[in-house]
Every structure is written in C-alpha cells, then in structure tokens.
Design a protein around this motif. Structure first.
Motif, PDB file in Angstrom:
ATOM      1  N   TRP A  42       0.799  -1.225   0.000  1.00 13.72           N
ATOM      2  CA  TRP A  42       0.000   0.000   0.000  1.00 13.72           C
ATOM      3  C   TRP A  42       0.830   1.271   0.000  1.00 13.72           C
ATOM      4  CZ3 TRP A  42       1.794   1.999   4.481  1.00 13.72           C
ATOM      5  CH2 TRP A  42       2.121   1.114   5.513  1.00 13.72           C
ATOM      6  N   SER A  80      -2.981  -4.157  -2.367  1.00 12.20           N
ATOM      7  CA  SER A  80      -3.437  -4.109  -0.976  1.00 12.20           C
ATOM      8  C   SER A  80      -4.899  -3.679  -0.944  1.00 12.20           C
ATOM      9  CB  SER A  80      -2.609  -3.100  -0.187  1.00 12.20           C
ATOM     10  OG  SER A  80      -3.244  -2.851   1.050  1.00 12.20           O
ATOM     11  N   GLU A  81      -5.640  -4.270  -0.030  1.00  8.59           N
ATOM     12  CA  GLU A  81      -7.073  -3.933   0.010  1.00  8.59           C
ATOM     13  C   GLU A  81      -7.287  -2.479   0.440  1.00  8.59           C
ATOM     14  OE1 GLU A  81      -6.434  -5.681   3.084  1.00  8.59           O
ATOM     15  OE2 GLU A  81      -7.610  -4.531   4.517  1.00  8.59           O
ATOM     16  N   GLY A  89      -5.240  -9.591   2.445  1.00  6.58           N
ATOM     17  CA  GLY A  89      -4.108 -10.490   2.237  1.00  6.58           C
ATOM     18  C   GLY A  89      -4.381 -11.912   2.698  1.00  6.58           C
ATOM     19  N   GLY A 121       5.584  -6.612   4.143  1.00  8.40           N
ATOM     20  CA  GLY A 121       6.218  -6.807   5.443  1.00  8.40           C
ATOM     21  C   GLY A 121       6.891  -8.176   5.570  1.00  8.40           C
ATOM     22  N   GLU A 162      11.066  -2.246  12.271  1.00  4.48           N
ATOM     23  CA  GLU A 162      10.638  -1.351  11.205  1.00  4.48           C
ATOM     24  C   GLU A 162       9.374  -0.616  11.655  1.00  4.48           C
ATOM     25  OE1 GLU A 162       9.167  -2.955   7.399  1.00  4.48           O
ATOM     26  OE2 GLU A 162      10.387  -1.412   6.436  1.00  4.48           O
TER      27      GLU A 162
END
Ligand code: NDP
Length: 500
Positions: free
Chosen positions: A159, A185-186, A215, A236, A390
């Motif tokens: 995203w 990505s939704e 996902g 990720g 992260e």
C-alpha cells in the motif's frame, strides 16, 4: 479542517478477469481517503473461487493465447503502448492513487506515475537486448540455451507505493512473456484497478488479471494456488514468511522485497549540509512509508549534536497537510491503524530510555486524517526496539558512534539488510564502510537512487531474490537447453550381441 478529495472514485471496485468484473464472492471493504478519514469507495473482495477463475484465465492466456509466443518486436510494441496509456491517463491515475494512499499529489505526478510508465519502457528496452547463449566447444555439437516464459505470475503489491511498485512487477512479468494475476493491498486498490482496466485495451485477453481483497483471504488463496508458477511480493517481513511457505509447498520460486531498518551513517568527514538534506529525504519522503527509508540515523559523535539539531529544526518546519497542496512535504499515513502503530513507538522508545526530540504526536489540528508530526528520537543503544524494528513512518531514530568500526558494527547489528547509507567525503572511509555492509544496496552521499538495471533487494530478513533487469529476467523465465549434433558423429551401438 476538511481537505478536498483529489477525485471522486467509482462507488464500487471489483477485480478484472479477462477484462470483465471478477466473481467477487467475499465481503465488502471500505476504502478511505487518509487525508480526511472519509470513505471514498467500496471494494468487493474476491474469494478463493474468484481467485481460481483469475488464475485459470491467466493460465489459458498463457497456454493458448498469443502472448508467450509473440516476437520480441511485437511484445515491445505492446509494452510501449502500456507506457503510452499510463502517460495519457497520468493525472487520473495520480489522483486515484492519492485518494487511497494520501501520498502527495505532486510526488505522484512527478515520480510515481512517471516511474510506472518508465517501468514498461525499461523492460521493453531490456528485452530488445536480451539474447540466448550457444556453446559449440564439443566438436560436432551445438548447444543453445534460451530463456522461455515461466507461466502465470502472482503479483502482490503493498500500500505504500502501489502503482510504482506493482508496475515494476507487471512490466517485468509481461516483458518476459508471462501472464499474471495482480493483488493490490485492500487499502489502496483504486489506481491499480483503473490501470488494469485501461491496459485491457492494449494487452491480449487474460494476460493481466486483477483480484482484490484482504491479504489473508484473497492474497493467501492466490499464492497457494497450484496454477501459479512465480510469486513476486513486496510488503512486510512476517507476510513474506507466510507467502514463502505457501509457495514453497508448490515448489514455486518467490521474490520477496521486505522490510528494512536501514542505517544512515553520517561521518564527521561528510558534507553535513548534504547529509542533513539526505537524512530528511531518507526518512520523510513518501510520507515516511518506505522500505528503503534511512530510519536509523547513526552520527559520528563529534558532529552528533550539530546534525541532530539541524535535522530537528528542519523536521519541525516540514509542511504537513493536504496531499493536494503544492507546498505539502508530508501527507497523512495510509490508515488509522498504521498511524496508531507508528505512534505506539513513542512509548516504546521511552521505555527503552529514549528521548523524543521532535514530534511524537498526532496532528489532530489537521482534521480527521491520519496525520503524524515528523518525529525524531534518540536512544541509548542500538538494542532499543526503535533501532531494531521497522516502524514505516516519519519516525527517525538517532544514535551516536565513536569510530568507523563501531558504525559498521551498529549498522550490521539488525535482522534486516536492505539498504545502507554512507555520508563521507573521505574515500577510504566510504570504501571500507560500503564494503562491510551486510545489505543489498549501499548509497553513498545520496539518498534513494534506484538504478533499474542493478539488482535491488535485501540480505537477511529484508528479502529473498532481487528485482532489476537481469534479476527479473532470471526470475520470470526458465532456461531451456537444446543440444543438436551439427555433423552427427557415430553413436555407440548397443544391442548388437547374439540374439538370446
Ligand atoms: P503486508 O505485508 O501485510 O501487506 C503487503 C501486501 O501483502 C498487501 O497486498 C497485503 O494485502 C498482502 N498480504 C497480506 N497477507 C498476505 C498473505 N497471507 N498472503 C498473500 N498476501 C498477503 O503489510 P502490512 O500492511 O501488514 O504492513 C505491515 C508492515 O510491513 C508495515 O508496517 C511495514 O513495516 C511493512 N511493509 C513493508 C513494505 C515494503 O515496501 N517492503 C510495504 C508495506 C508494508 P492487504 O493489505 O490487502 O491485507
């Protein structure tokens, strides 16, 4: 305060299979404009059956369609037409991308959409230069090695830069003769849905298909599908693990472009003006959401206070706000959940003995969007969680170092290994440090210079495989070796014994 919408997107977004709306079958998901928090569209999720239909369409287009067997000049023409299509619709695509990501419109126009168009030109040029190999060292034989398309590629895009990152995957998969199924990505499906629809006019039927959804639902069904031959993922690290295990069961190779906690090392020998400029760009561009962010800023102690002071002063003056405004330098984060996660690291830093030097708060004065003040913290050790995890937001972690050895050790003391930044005008320091980095990329005296011909990817948990010209060719093709006798030599003859 309410910011204007960049565009009114369609009410409903569906996937596209053979150019027609996908079967859906899943729940409806809201799409929000991050600058206001307003719902701007509804996404229809594709369930496992819809994913099945998309993979079947891509499979049929690969097995029976013209695309894999098209000559390179014809394929180049189509890739160029994809580029033209993007450029013709650049403004609309930029605005749709803005409406789901909250990325700054100016940046989308000047960088992301141009890069998306260039991705197609780059791979068109690349395939014009590709050649097979031949070996004739064994007398009487000629062996040729050609690279042939693999089949159906599953492409999973994140995203944080959906169009720029997904088009790298689409252009590469198509250039080498494959067909594909893309899952954005939704949270950020708008521009990619439009782009896939536009490209139907220039691509043969079924070559590029789109499925939408969460996902763990749509993405998981896609990567585990037995009809998929390659999986390319950016996102990720934890999701990367799940994807690699799912694809591994089908013995399907993956490229995984994952997270980072990249060290941005500023030596006293650096041009500090340039290093501070680069440090700000390295952590605050793309609204702070980028895998290659220089999020761990290591500064030689003799210039630590000066660099931190200059950085903090500039961070405090960053213009945060409306993604449509020409002067904006930092827009909202992609979702409310992500904003809360980023800000949760303020408490985590403090619990580890850290100190917030600027920011660390929501910008609720900007309305209901997901705005965060540009943030910098100092921490006592590299073991602090904000130096190891992260955060993926406008959140810089500062640490001092006393020697080149210590800088190298701290930079490498992480589970990640995507990028390292080195700022120094002392050549031996630059050579030594860049040669010691356990990262896939080292940028010296520059932030974020991506050369598409060169491999891009990470060591350790930052990824598996590489993206870039030859790396993509290796990934999206199979090698086929054919051996032919040129002057057929006599063969050893078997079966000439006495009959039983
Ligand atoms: P994810 O890795 O979950 O999302 C990336 C993509 O993978 C999305 O399209 C997502 O779909 C999809 N996905 C998620 N789970 C699966 C699955 N099991 N199978 C197939 N596809 C799947 O990122 P998050 O949104 O969870 O972000 C978490 C962290 O990841 C961020 O905070 C950041 O640290 C990092 N990140 C790194 C990126 C990079 O550029 N390397 C990009 C994005 C995130 P959906 O979003 O629809 O659920």
């Amino acid at each position: 305060m309410t910011f204007a919408l960049p565009i009114i997107p369609p009410d409903r977004i569906t996937g596209l299979v053979r150019g027609a709306p996908s079967a859906g079958g899943g729940i409806e998901l809201p799409v929000f404009y991050p600058a206001t928090g307003a719902q701007v569209s509804t996404l229809i999720e594709d369930d496992a059956r819809a994913v099945d239909a998309a993979v079947a369409a891509a499979r049929t287009a690969f097995d029976r369609g013209p695309w894999p067997g098209l000559g390179v000049p014809q394929r180049i023409e189509v890739l160029e037409a994809c580029r033209e299509t993007i450029l013709t619709h650049a403004e609309e695509l930029a605005r749709l991308e803005c409406a789901a990501t909250g990325l700054i419109l100016r940046e989308l126009r000047e960088r992301h959409i141009k890069r998306a168009a260039y991705n197609f030109r780059f791979f068109a040029e690349f395939i014009s230069q590709s050649a097979g190999q031949s070996f004739d060292q064994t007398p009487g034989y000629m062996t040729t090695v050609s690279r042939v398309p693999v089949g159906v590629a599953a492409l999973i895009a994140p995203w944080n830069a959906p169009v720029a990152l997904a088009t790298m995957k689409i252009a590469a998969a198509l250039a080498f003769g494959n067909t594909c199924v893309l899952k954005p990505s939704e949270q950020t499906p708008l521009a990619l849905a439009r782009l896939v629809a536009l490209l139907q006019d220039v691509l043969p039927e079924g070559v590029l298909n789109l499925v939408n959804g969460r996902g763990p639902v749509t993405g998981a069904a896609l990567v585990a599908h037995e009809g998929v031959d390659r999986v390319s993922f950016t996102g990720g690290t934890e999701t990367g693990r799940a994807i690699m295990s799912a694809a591994g069961r089908n013995l399907v190779p993956c490229t995984l472009e994952l997270g980072g906690k990249s060290a941005n090392m500023i030596f006293a020998s650096a041009d500090l003006d340039r290093a501070v400029d680069g440090a700000l760009l390295g952590i605050f561009s793309n609204n702070g959401q980028q895998c290659l962010a220089g999020s761990r800023i290591l500064v030689e102690r003799s210039v630590f206070d000066e660099v931190l002071g200059r950085f903090t002063e500039r961070a405090g003056r960053l213009r945060v706000g409306d993604p449509l405004a020409a002067e904006t330098e930092l827009g909202p984060l992609a979702s409310a959940a992500h904003r809360d996660r980023v800000l949760s690291y303020v408490g985590i830093a403090q619990a580890d003995g850290g100190r917030v030097v600027t920011g660390g708060t929501r910008r609720d004065d900007l309305g209901a969007g997901y705005f965060v003040a540009p943030t910098a913290v100092t921490v006592p050790t590299n073991a602090a969680r904000v130096a190891q995890e992260e955060i993926f937001g406008p959140f810089a972690t500062f640490l001092p170092f006393d020697s080149t050895d210590e800088a190298i050790a701290m930079a490498n003391d992480t589970q990640f290994g995507l990028v390292s930044y080195v700022w120094s005008d002392h050549l031996p320091t630059v050579m030594r440090v860049s040669g010691a980095m356990r990262s896939g990329v080292v940028w010296v005296n520059t932030p974020m210079m991506r050369e598409l011909r060169a491999p891009f990817g990470g060591f350790k948990t930052s990824g598996v495989g590489r993206e870039g010209g030859a790396s993509c060719e290796a990934f999206y093709t199979e090698e086929r070796t054919v051996t032919i006798p040129t002057t057929p030599p006599p063969l050893r003859k078997l079966g000439l014994g006495d009959a039983p």
